[in-house]
Design an enzyme around this catalytic site. Structure first.
Site, PDB file in Angstrom:
ATOM      1  N   ASP A  60      71.138  -3.418  29.499  1.00 13.82           N
ATOM      2  CA  ASP A  60      71.220  -4.833  29.856  1.00 13.82           C
ATOM      3  C   ASP A  60      72.573  -4.990  30.540  1.00 13.82           C
ATOM      4  O   ASP A  60      73.602  -5.079  29.865  1.00 13.82           O
ATOM      5  CB  ASP A  60      71.120  -5.714  28.609  1.00 13.82           C
ATOM      6  CG  ASP A  60      71.284  -7.189  28.941  1.00 13.82           C
ATOM      7  OD1 ASP A  60      70.757  -7.632  29.976  1.00 13.82           O
ATOM      8  OD2 ASP A  60      71.948  -7.902  28.164  1.00 13.82           O
ATOM      9  N   GLU A 118      67.448  -3.629  33.336  1.00 15.26           N
ATOM     10  CA  GLU A 118      66.955  -4.952  33.716  1.00 15.26           C
ATOM     11  C   GLU A 118      67.372  -5.263  35.148  1.00 15.26           C
ATOM     12  O   GLU A 118      68.498  -4.977  35.552  1.00 15.26           O
ATOM     13  CB  GLU A 118      67.513  -6.002  32.759  1.00 15.26           C
ATOM     14  CG  GLU A 118      66.875  -7.369  32.926  1.00 15.26           C
ATOM     15  CD  GLU A 118      67.311  -8.330  31.841  1.00 15.26           C
ATOM     16  OE1 GLU A 118      66.807  -8.213  30.713  1.00 15.26           O
ATOM     17  OE2 GLU A 118      68.157  -9.189  32.132  1.00 15.26           O
ATOM     18  N   ASP A 131      73.268  -8.566  23.270  1.00 13.09           N
ATOM     19  CA  ASP A 131      73.182  -7.713  24.455  1.00 13.09           C
ATOM     20  C   ASP A 131      72.576  -6.349  24.125  1.00 13.09           C
ATOM     21  O   ASP A 131      71.839  -5.782  24.929  1.00 13.09           O
ATOM     22  CB  ASP A 131      74.562  -7.552  25.098  1.00 13.09           C
ATOM     23  CG  ASP A 131      75.066  -8.871  25.654  1.00 13.09           C
ATOM     24  OD1 ASP A 131      74.555  -9.297  26.700  1.00 13.09           O
ATOM     25  OD2 ASP A 131      75.952  -9.476  25.030  1.00 13.09           O
TER      26      ASP A 131
END
Length: 174
Positions: free
Chosen positions: A8, A67, A139
């Site tokens: 992420d 991502e 996160d």
């Protein structure tokens, strides 16, 4: 068996999550955050590159999932996020890993069942799916969700390929 490293990305805080996939079963390996501090952007990018490289060396993943950039309200933030992604992707490519990218909506859909899930729902489902004793940091949970998304996607593709193969074999026999 696959070992999936999910990322992420963020220019100040990059989450990572590593899972092991054996068929349809997933197990937790590691997770955490690469904290880059408030240095100038080039120094933060090298910290991301070095941090991801170190995680790869320690956990020996077989695949890398990250991502995609979402359209942020602030163009400067979106550019910095893209550069953070780039630093992580270069580390993966440097290690010879295949790179897969998923949108935030795809990740949430795969893990929670709705692309509009919030961070708390993602944390809860990651905890549930990986049988963790507590919710991971937000996160890190997002990064684990990216890894789970990749695992589910690949599992679905294998299943679809198997079904298509059966259909073709059935037609050939007729």
């Amino acid at each position: 068996m696959a070992i999936i490293l999910g990322i992420d990305p963020g220019s100040r805080l990059t989450g990572y999550g590593v899972i092991k996939q054996l068929g349809g079963n997933f197990s937790y390996v590691a997770s955490g955050c690469i904290r880059t501090g408030t240095d100038e952007l080039p120094e933060r990018l090298i910290r991301i590159f070095n941090g991801v490289s170190e995680i790869i060396a320690q956990t020996q993943p077989t695949v890398f999932a990250i991502e995609q950039v979402f359209m942020a309200r602030n163009a400067d933030s979106a550019l910095k996020l893209g550069q953070a992604r780039g630093a992580a992707i270069v580390a993966a490519c440097h290690a010879g890993l295949s790179v897969f990218e998923y949108s935030a909506r795809q990740v949430k859909q795969a893990v929670v069942g709705t692309g509009a899930a919030d961070k708390a729902q993602v944390q809860h489902m990651v905890r549930y799916l990986l049988k963790l004793p507590a919710n991971p940091q937000a996160d890190a949970a997002d990064a684990l969700a990216v890894a789970l998304c990749h695992g589910h996607t690949q599992q679905s593709l294998v299943s679809l390929a198997g079904q298509a193969s059966k259909t073709v074999r059935g037609r050939l026999r007729k």
